[in-house]
Design an enzyme around this catalytic site. Structure first.
Site, PDB file in Angstrom:
ATOM      1  N   CYS A 186      -8.073 -19.290  -6.138  1.00  0.00           N
ATOM      2  CA  CYS A 186      -7.733 -20.243  -5.086  1.00  0.00           C
ATOM      3  C   CYS A 186      -7.365 -19.477  -3.837  1.00  0.00           C
ATOM      4  O   CYS A 186      -6.187 -19.298  -3.506  1.00  0.00           O
ATOM      5  CB  CYS A 186      -6.594 -21.127  -5.540  1.00  0.00           C
ATOM      6  SG  CYS A 186      -7.072 -22.065  -6.981  1.00  0.00           S
ATOM      7  N   GLU A 187      -8.413 -19.029  -3.152  1.00  0.00           N
ATOM      8  CA  GLU A 187      -8.240 -18.116  -2.016  1.00  0.00           C
ATOM      9  C   GLU A 187      -9.630 -18.019  -1.392  1.00  0.00           C
ATOM     10  O   GLU A 187     -10.564 -17.566  -2.060  1.00  0.00           O
ATOM     11  CB  GLU A 187      -7.766 -16.767  -2.584  1.00  0.00           C
ATOM     12  CG  GLU A 187      -7.908 -15.572  -1.691  1.00  0.00           C
ATOM     13  CD  GLU A 187      -6.974 -15.636  -0.495  1.00  0.00           C
ATOM     14  OE1 GLU A 187      -5.766 -15.789  -0.694  1.00  0.00           O
ATOM     15  OE2 GLU A 187      -7.481 -15.553   0.631  1.00  0.00           O
ATOM     16  N   ARG A 190     -14.588   8.456  -7.694  1.00  0.00           N
ATOM     17  CA  ARG A 190     -15.689   7.503  -7.588  1.00  0.00           C
ATOM     18  C   ARG A 190     -17.012   8.072  -8.102  1.00  0.00           C
ATOM     19  O   ARG A 190     -17.720   7.428  -8.869  1.00  0.00           O
ATOM     20  CB  ARG A 190     -15.847   7.121  -6.102  1.00  0.00           C
ATOM     21  CG  ARG A 190     -16.856   6.018  -5.811  1.00  0.00           C
ATOM     22  CD  ARG A 190     -17.114   5.907  -4.307  1.00  0.00           C
ATOM     23  NE  ARG A 190     -15.869   5.896  -3.549  1.00  0.00           N
ATOM     24  CZ  ARG A 190     -15.146   4.806  -3.296  1.00  0.00           C
ATOM     25  NH1 ARG A 190     -15.566   3.646  -3.718  1.00  0.00           N
ATOM     26  NH2 ARG A 190     -14.019   4.897  -2.606  1.00  0.00           N
TER      27      ARG A 190
HETATM   28  C1  LIG Z   1      -8.502   9.015  -4.319  1.00  0.00           C
HETATM   29  C2  LIG Z   1      -8.368  10.467  -4.400  1.00  0.00           C
HETATM   30  C3  LIG Z   1      -9.407  11.240  -4.928  1.00  0.00           C
HETATM   31  C4  LIG Z   1     -10.709  10.651  -5.388  1.00  0.00           C
HETATM   32  O1  LIG Z   1     -11.447  10.113  -4.343  1.00  0.00           O
HETATM   33  P1  LIG Z   1     -12.932   9.562  -4.662  1.00  0.00           P
HETATM   34  O2  LIG Z   1     -13.367   9.002  -3.359  1.00  0.00           O
HETATM   35  O3  LIG Z   1     -12.776   8.518  -5.695  1.00  0.00           O
HETATM   36  O4  LIG Z   1     -13.742  10.717  -5.115  1.00  0.00           O
HETATM   37  C5  LIG Z   1      -9.202  12.602  -5.054  1.00  0.00           C
HETATM   38  N1  LIG Z   1      -8.053  13.180  -4.664  1.00  0.00           N
HETATM   39  C6  LIG Z   1      -7.029  12.465  -4.141  1.00  0.00           C
HETATM   40  C7  LIG Z   1      -5.795  13.152  -3.759  1.00  0.00           C
HETATM   41  C8  LIG Z   1      -7.164  11.098  -3.986  1.00  0.00           C
HETATM   42  O5  LIG Z   1      -6.148  10.408  -3.453  1.00  0.00           O
END
Ligand SMILES: *Cc1c(COP(=O)(O)O)cnc(C)c1O
Length: 438
Positions: free
Chosen positions: A367-368, A299
């Site tokens: 449609c939800e 993220r």
């Molecule tokens: C989803 C995930 C991430 C990334 O998480 P963010 O919140 O997007 O930084 C990293 N490592 C693993 C194993 C994940 O499942």
């Protein structure tokens, strides 16, 4: 300049025409050029975030530590090309992500393969493609990796996913580091130790170290400091019990991003320094060698590089109740509000100089009745059919979670760089929507 307004990310601004801009490009113009709904992505922002993590980790740990981009946040060829050119490692979680990365020419020896349930086909496919590291979730999977590695005549590098038992105080649906998680082997139950013993006996597995991931949208570094402490104590116990010294400690992803102006900004550099100091201190105290530390941001690499642009359709005012502004996308391109009430900032992109005097729920076209992108969004009272609405911070977990519900074609992704725009993923057509039908 009359429009020196502050937004949640500094790649967002307003131009002289009162139009919203991303990375300096007029969002209303881009909507006209490419149509809506439309995903935009600011390439320089993504590159800068990669460099922030890389530099912070290598400075704080003195060389060996590095980030791996968790590509489930946003996965398409052009993004893997960006990651390759930034010399990033990546996380992948499926054959589909491995295939996409390979098709983009990404060097898969720099990939870590996650997931709580890799099929035998996934494992074979990953081995064939030379994926560098597997992150094994459980004992059965470890046995399957051993079988497939033996068949392929290789020794596969493996990390074990450990559940440190931490509740990161974020939304429960994205908290994965607790003991009752579907992910990993828990330290508390003795399973983490047991799977280590098993891994050390496998001939076609080289145990490289440990992985954990405690959650997502985390703002406090304390969660990582505590996690590091638990993991390093575990590593020290394993060392004294089995004589095995973990080379790698992967602490997962999860640093938060700003969806609303009230969200704090995470200082990656400062947090990484604090983490490095604590880890070095603990290694000295526990008398273990400093492992290579990996972080896996998803993220926080791509979220605020992204923006989704919609055209307003129906505007419905229900007197004394609520206003609905319907847009030409919805839960098909952004399921996160419908799924777990995720927050977003939405703006009337072509009316940035008008005051926001009404509030409206931004609804999608599916449609939800749960197809809502956000509720109680401040908007100008003149909002009407044909206006452009932008949803900020949609670079992570929007396109990657998109669907064809109601047979809606998925939007394109347009990358922005240095004032230029280019299509990275083309818009789906109506014939794409039934391309798989026999
Ligand atoms: C989803 C995930 C991430 C990334 O998480 P963010 O919140 O997007 O930084 C990293 N490592 C693993 C194993 C994940 O499942």
């Amino acid at each position: 300049m009359t429009n020196e307004r502050k937004f949640i990310c500094d790649n967002v601004s307003v131009n002289g025409e009162g139009h919203l801009c991303l990375a300096g490009s007029d969002v209303v113009t881009l909507a006209k050029k490419y149509g809506t709904p439309l995903y935009l992505m600011d390439e320089n922002r993504i590159r800068n975030r990669c460099r922030t993590y890389k530099d912070a980790l290598s400075v704080a740990f003195g060389g060996s530590a590095f980030p791996a981009y968790a590509s489930k946040a946003a996965s398409f060829k052009e993004l893997y090309r960006v990651m390759a050119s930034e010399n990033m490692y990546i996380d992948v979680v499926s054959s589909g992500e491995i295939y996409t990365a390979a098709a983009a020419g990404f060097p898969l020896e720099k990939a870590l393969f996650h997931s709580n349930n890799k099929t035998d086909e996934d494992i074979r496919f990953a081995i064939e493609n030379g994926v560098g590291y597997f992150v094994a979730d459980n004992e059965e999977e470890l046995a399957a990796i051993e079988r497939e590695a033996k068949k392929a005549g290789i020794v596969q590098k493996v990390l074990l996913r450990i559940t440190p038992g931490i509740d990161p105080h974020t939304f429960a649906a994205v908290a994965t580091g607790k003991v009752d998680s579907k992910f990993g082997s828990a330290i508390k139950t003795g399973q983490a130790e047991k799977i280590t013993a098993l891994a050390l006996k496998k001939e076609h597995i080289k145990l490289s170290g440990y992985h954990c991931h405690v959650g997502s949208q985390i703002f406090s570094v304390d969660v990582y400091l505590k996690t590091a402490e638990i993991m390093l104590e575990f590593i020290a116990n394993i060392k004294s019990e089995f004589g095995f010294c973990a080379e790698i400690l992967n602490l997962g992803g999860g640093f938060g991003v700003r969806y609303l102006p009230t969200d704090p900004e995470v200082d990656i550099k400062r947090n990484v320094i604090m983490l490095a100091n604590r880890i070095k201190e603990l290694c000295a105290k526990l008398d273990i060698k400093l492992p290579t530390v990996i972080l896996e941001p998803g993220r926080s690499i791509v979220a605020d590089a992204g923006m989704t642009v919609y055209t307003v359709g129906t505007v419905k005012r229900i007197p004394d109740f609520v206003n609905y502004v319907s847009v030409d996308g919805g839960m098909t391109d952004n399921v996160r509000y419908a799924m777990y009430k995720a927050n977003y900032t939405l703006l009337a992109a072509n009316k940035m100089n008008e005051a926001s005097t009404i509030k409206a729920n931004i609804a999608g076209r599916c449609c939800e009745s749960g197809d809502v992108i956000q509720e109680h969004v401040p908007l100008p009272s003149s909002i009407t059919r044909g206006d452009i609405i932008a949803c900020l911070t949609t670079g992570a977990y929007n396109y990657s979670m998109a669907s064809n519900y109601n047979r809606l074609p998925r939007p394109p992704i347009v990358m922005l760089k240095d004032g230029e725009s280019r299509v990275a993923v083309r818009r789906e057509t109506l014939s794409d929507v039934c391309a798989m039908d026999v």
